[in-house]
Motif scaffolding. Structure first.
Motif, PDB file in Angstrom:
ATOM      1  N   VAL A 274       3.225 -11.763  -3.931  1.00 23.59           N
ATOM      2  CA  VAL A 274       2.733 -12.449  -5.123  1.00 23.59           C
ATOM      3  C   VAL A 274       1.347 -11.914  -5.454  1.00 23.59           C
ATOM      4  O   VAL A 274       0.447 -11.931  -4.603  1.00 23.59           O
ATOM      5  CB  VAL A 274       2.669 -13.974  -4.892  1.00 23.59           C
ATOM      6  CG1 VAL A 274       2.110 -14.679  -6.120  1.00 23.59           C
ATOM      7  CG2 VAL A 274       4.056 -14.511  -4.545  1.00 23.59           C
ATOM      8  N   GLY A 275       1.186 -11.433  -6.676  1.00 18.73           N
ATOM      9  CA  GLY A 275      -0.097 -10.882  -7.088  1.00 18.73           C
ATOM     10  C   GLY A 275      -1.059 -11.960  -7.557  1.00 18.73           C
ATOM     11  O   GLY A 275      -0.668 -13.097  -7.840  1.00 18.73           O
TER      12      GLY A 275
ATOM     13  N   MET B 100       0.819  -1.206   0.000  1.00 25.37           N
ATOM     14  CA  MET B 100       0.000   0.000   0.000  1.00 25.37           C
ATOM     15  C   MET B 100       0.855   1.260   0.000  1.00 25.37           C
ATOM     16  O   MET B 100       0.448   2.291  -0.551  1.00 25.37           O
ATOM     17  CB  MET B 100      -0.942  -0.016   1.199  1.00 25.37           C
ATOM     18  CG  MET B 100      -1.907  -1.199   1.185  1.00 25.37           C
ATOM     19  SD  MET B 100      -2.822  -1.374  -0.378  1.00 25.37           S
ATOM     20  CE  MET B 100      -4.015  -0.038  -0.210  1.00 25.37           C
ATOM     21  N   GLU B 101       2.030   1.178   0.583  1.00 25.26           N
ATOM     22  CA  GLU B 101       2.953   2.314   0.516  1.00 25.26           C
ATOM     23  C   GLU B 101       3.394   2.542  -0.928  1.00 25.26           C
ATOM     24  O   GLU B 101       3.411   3.680  -1.417  1.00 25.26           O
ATOM     25  CB  GLU B 101       4.172   2.063   1.392  1.00 25.26           C
ATOM     26  CG  GLU B 101       5.179   3.211   1.363  1.00 25.26           C
ATOM     27  CD  GLU B 101       6.476   2.878   2.084  1.00 25.26           C
ATOM     28  OE1 GLU B 101       7.009   3.764   2.773  1.00 25.26           O
ATOM     29  OE2 GLU B 101       6.959   1.740   1.935  1.00 25.26           O
ATOM     30  N   ALA B 102       3.747   1.443  -1.629  1.00 26.70           N
ATOM     31  CA  ALA B 102       4.172   1.559  -3.029  1.00 26.70           C
ATOM     32  C   ALA B 102       3.039   2.087  -3.898  1.00 26.70           C
ATOM     33  O   ALA B 102       3.243   2.956  -4.756  1.00 26.70           O
ATOM     34  CB  ALA B 102       4.638   0.195  -3.543  1.00 26.70           C
ATOM     35  N   VAL B 103       1.821   1.595  -3.667  1.00 26.87           N
ATOM     36  CA  VAL B 103       0.666   2.060  -4.435  1.00 26.87           C
ATOM     37  C   VAL B 103       0.428   3.551  -4.199  1.00 26.87           C
ATOM     38  O   VAL B 103       0.231   4.326  -5.138  1.00 26.87           O
ATOM     39  CB  VAL B 103      -0.595   1.258  -4.060  1.00 26.87           C
ATOM     40  CG1 VAL B 103      -1.841   1.895  -4.686  1.00 26.87           C
ATOM     41  CG2 VAL B 103      -0.477  -0.183  -4.529  1.00 26.87           C
TER      42      VAL B 103
ATOM     43  N   GLY C 174      -1.161  -5.952  -8.483  1.00 32.15           N
ATOM     44  CA  GLY C 174      -0.452  -7.172  -8.863  1.00 32.15           C
ATOM     45  C   GLY C 174       1.014  -6.925  -9.136  1.00 32.15           C
ATOM     46  O   GLY C 174       1.893  -7.606  -8.583  1.00 32.15           O
ATOM     47  N   LYS C 175       1.294  -5.923  -9.958  1.00 35.86           N
ATOM     48  CA  LYS C 175       2.679  -5.608 -10.313  1.00 35.86           C
ATOM     49  C   LYS C 175       3.440  -5.070  -9.110  1.00 35.86           C
ATOM     50  O   LYS C 175       4.565  -5.495  -8.829  1.00 35.86           O
ATOM     51  CB  LYS C 175       2.728  -4.586 -11.442  1.00 35.86           C
ATOM     52  CG  LYS C 175       4.152  -4.165 -11.816  1.00 35.86           C
ATOM     53  CD  LYS C 175       4.150  -3.093 -12.867  1.00 35.86           C
ATOM     54  CE  LYS C 175       5.577  -2.701 -13.254  1.00 35.86           C
ATOM     55  NZ  LYS C 175       6.376  -2.248 -12.081  1.00 35.86           N
ATOM     56  N   LEU C 176       2.829  -4.120  -8.394  1.00 41.18           N
ATOM     57  CA  LEU C 176       3.530  -3.506  -7.273  1.00 41.18           C
ATOM     58  C   LEU C 176       3.735  -4.486  -6.131  1.00 41.18           C
ATOM     59  O   LEU C 176       4.734  -4.408  -5.416  1.00 41.18           O
ATOM     60  CB  LEU C 176       2.765  -2.270  -6.798  1.00 41.18           C
ATOM     61  CG  LEU C 176       2.763  -1.103  -7.785  1.00 41.18           C
ATOM     62  CD1 LEU C 176       1.884   0.037  -7.284  1.00 41.18           C
ATOM     63  CD2 LEU C 176       4.183  -0.597  -8.031  1.00 41.18           C
ATOM     64  N   ALA C 177       2.806  -5.426  -5.957  1.00 41.47           N
ATOM     65  CA  ALA C 177       2.986  -6.459  -4.936  1.00 41.47           C
ATOM     66  C   ALA C 177       4.249  -7.261  -5.229  1.00 41.47           C
ATOM     67  O   ALA C 177       5.053  -7.550  -4.325  1.00 41.47           O
ATOM     68  CB  ALA C 177       1.768  -7.383  -4.878  1.00 41.47           C
ATOM     69  N   GLU C 178       4.442  -7.618  -6.482  1.00 39.88           N
ATOM     70  CA  GLU C 178       5.618  -8.403  -6.846  1.00 39.88           C
ATOM     71  C   GLU C 178       6.887  -7.553  -6.804  1.00 39.88           C
ATOM     72  O   GLU C 178       7.962  -8.056  -6.487  1.00 39.88           O
ATOM     73  CB  GLU C 178       5.399  -9.037  -8.214  1.00 39.88           C
ATOM     74  CG  GLU C 178       4.245 -10.039  -8.167  1.00 39.88           C
ATOM     75  CD  GLU C 178       4.059 -10.813  -9.463  1.00 39.88           C
ATOM     76  OE1 GLU C 178       4.836 -10.579 -10.406  1.00 39.88           O
ATOM     77  OE2 GLU C 178       3.137 -11.647  -9.511  1.00 39.88           O
TER      78      GLU C 178
ATOM     79  N   GLU D 165      -9.127  -9.382  -1.321  1.00 41.77           N
ATOM     80  CA  GLU D 165      -7.808 -10.020  -1.238  1.00 41.77           C
ATOM     81  C   GLU D 165      -6.884  -9.296  -2.203  1.00 41.77           C
ATOM     82  O   GLU D 165      -7.164  -9.203  -3.398  1.00 41.77           O
ATOM     83  CB  GLU D 165      -7.899 -11.505  -1.576  1.00 41.77           C
ATOM     84  CG  GLU D 165      -8.660 -12.309  -0.540  1.00 41.77           C
ATOM     85  CD  GLU D 165      -8.603 -13.805  -0.788  1.00 41.77           C
ATOM     86  OE1 GLU D 165      -7.934 -14.218  -1.766  1.00 41.77           O
ATOM     87  OE2 GLU D 165      -9.222 -14.571  -0.026  1.00 41.77           O
ATOM     88  N   ILE D 166      -5.784  -8.760  -1.664  1.00 41.85           N
ATOM     89  CA  ILE D 166      -4.939  -7.870  -2.458  1.00 41.85           C
ATOM     90  C   ILE D 166      -3.699  -8.558  -3.011  1.00 41.85           C
ATOM     91  O   ILE D 166      -3.164  -8.175  -4.047  1.00 41.85           O
ATOM     92  CB  ILE D 166      -4.554  -6.618  -1.633  1.00 41.85           C
ATOM     93  CG1 ILE D 166      -4.152  -5.469  -2.551  1.00 41.85           C
ATOM     94  CG2 ILE D 166      -3.512  -6.932  -0.588  1.00 41.85           C
ATOM     95  CD1 ILE D 166      -5.293  -4.872  -3.309  1.00 41.85           C
TER      96      ILE D 166
END
Length: 323
Positions: free
Chosen positions: A305-306, A61-64, A296-300, A124-125
């Motif tokens: 894992v997205g 969430m910080e990256a987003v 999805g991308k930022l999680a990875e 689910e994120i």
């Protein structure tokens, strides 16, 4: 004189033709510009988005929020870290729009939200692999079973030194570093590993995973558990412990093993909980839409894992239905 009048008429005619041409061009240009402005209309909201909760979900969430605010300067997003339980307390009190959690919501939290008249939606994120780590100098722990983890971490067990786990290991006291009791990671570990047992009383607890990382890196006999992203961020200074799964195979956490379910039972979904009323706020709605487009991308990117694109699209439909 007639030639001059004719020339004057021709000049006026040419000017009129040019003006009509420019009028069409301007008309077309205005139409195209209007289309562009309409496309940008979703980026014109202003306001605040308040988020709090899990330290495990925090890196996503910080990256987003950082990427979102580059193109949404009039929307201020704050992301706090109170742990999953602490985040739900603020969510129940109506202090936040979104609550991050590394576990599913508890029944008592559902009841408290209902009492306060707060309807919510669960999303689910991403997926996480809870990682067990030891000091870089620890060259004796090559793998652990869930039963061994239970013995190591349970209050009242006979395990206090490494040799209590395996007589071939050093006769040195284990130093325990664990997420705090407000952490969803703590709850998940307790449920999956400890069962009915309580965690070691002498374990150092913290809601800040960086404190746990520093604890293990500073103690040769240290052991800790936390989200996969924090292991990846500090992998040069830590050893991750392969955990024996239900098939009897010792498995390290990785994007592949977490997504496939091979890293069970320590792989788990991570959540955000959204107050339905907050979705009526354009700033919150825009942030959620951006989140689901990019999670999805930022999680990875940050080590998680997205899910599939279809999963995020289904989540977007849930959000859209609240408008």
């Amino acid at each position: 004189m007639q030639k001059k009048i004719l020339s004057l008429f021709m000049l006026v005619a040419l000017l009129l033709i040019a003006a009509c041409g420019n009028g069409d061009g301007s008309g077309n240009g205005s139409s195209e510009n209007s289309g562009d402005n309409t496309g940008e209309a979703t980026e014109t909201a202003s306001g605040d988005v308040a988020i709090d909760g899990s330290s495990t979900v925090f890196p996503i969430m910080e990256a987003v929020s950082e990427e979102f605010q580059k193109s949404h300067e009039d929307i201020r997003v704050t992301v706090g870290v109170s742990g999953s339980g602490g985040g739900f307390e603020k969510f129940i009190n109506g202090e936040t729009d979104i609550s991050n959690s590394s576990r599913s919501i508890k029944e008592e939290e559902k009841s408290a939200l209902e009492e306060n008249g707060i309807d919510y939606t669960e999303i689910e994120i991403a997926l996480d692999g809870l990682s067990v780590v030891v000091n870089k100098e620890n060259d004796w722990v090559e793998e652990l079973t869930i039963e061994q983890l239970k013995q190591i971490w349970s209050e009242g067990s006979d395990v206090t030194t490494w040799s209590d786990v395996n007589e071939e290991w050093p006769d040195e006291e284990i130093a325990f570093f664990s997420p705090g009791t407000d952490s969803g990671t703590y709850d998940y570990f307790s449920e999956v590993v400890l069962g009915e047992n309580q965690i070691k009383r002498d374990a150092a607890l913290s809601e800040d995973d960086n404190v746990l990382v520093n604890g293990v890196t500073g103690d040769k006999n240290g052991i800790a558990y936390f989200g996969y992203a924090y292991y990846l961020e500090n992998k040069e200074d830590l050893n991750v412990v392969p955990v024996v799964n239900g098939d009897g195979e010792a498995v390290e956490p990785s994007q592949e093993t977490i997504q496939s379910g091979k890293y069970e039972p320590l792989s788990r979904p991570m959540y955000i909980y959204v107050a339905n009323e907050s979705v009526q706020n354009d700033a919150v709605y825009e942030f959620l839409t951006y989140t689901l487009d990019n999670a999805g991308k930022l999680a990875e990117d940050v080590g998680y894992v997205g899910f599939s694109e279809e999963d995020y699209e289904a989540a977007q439909e849930k959000i859209d239905s609240l408008r």
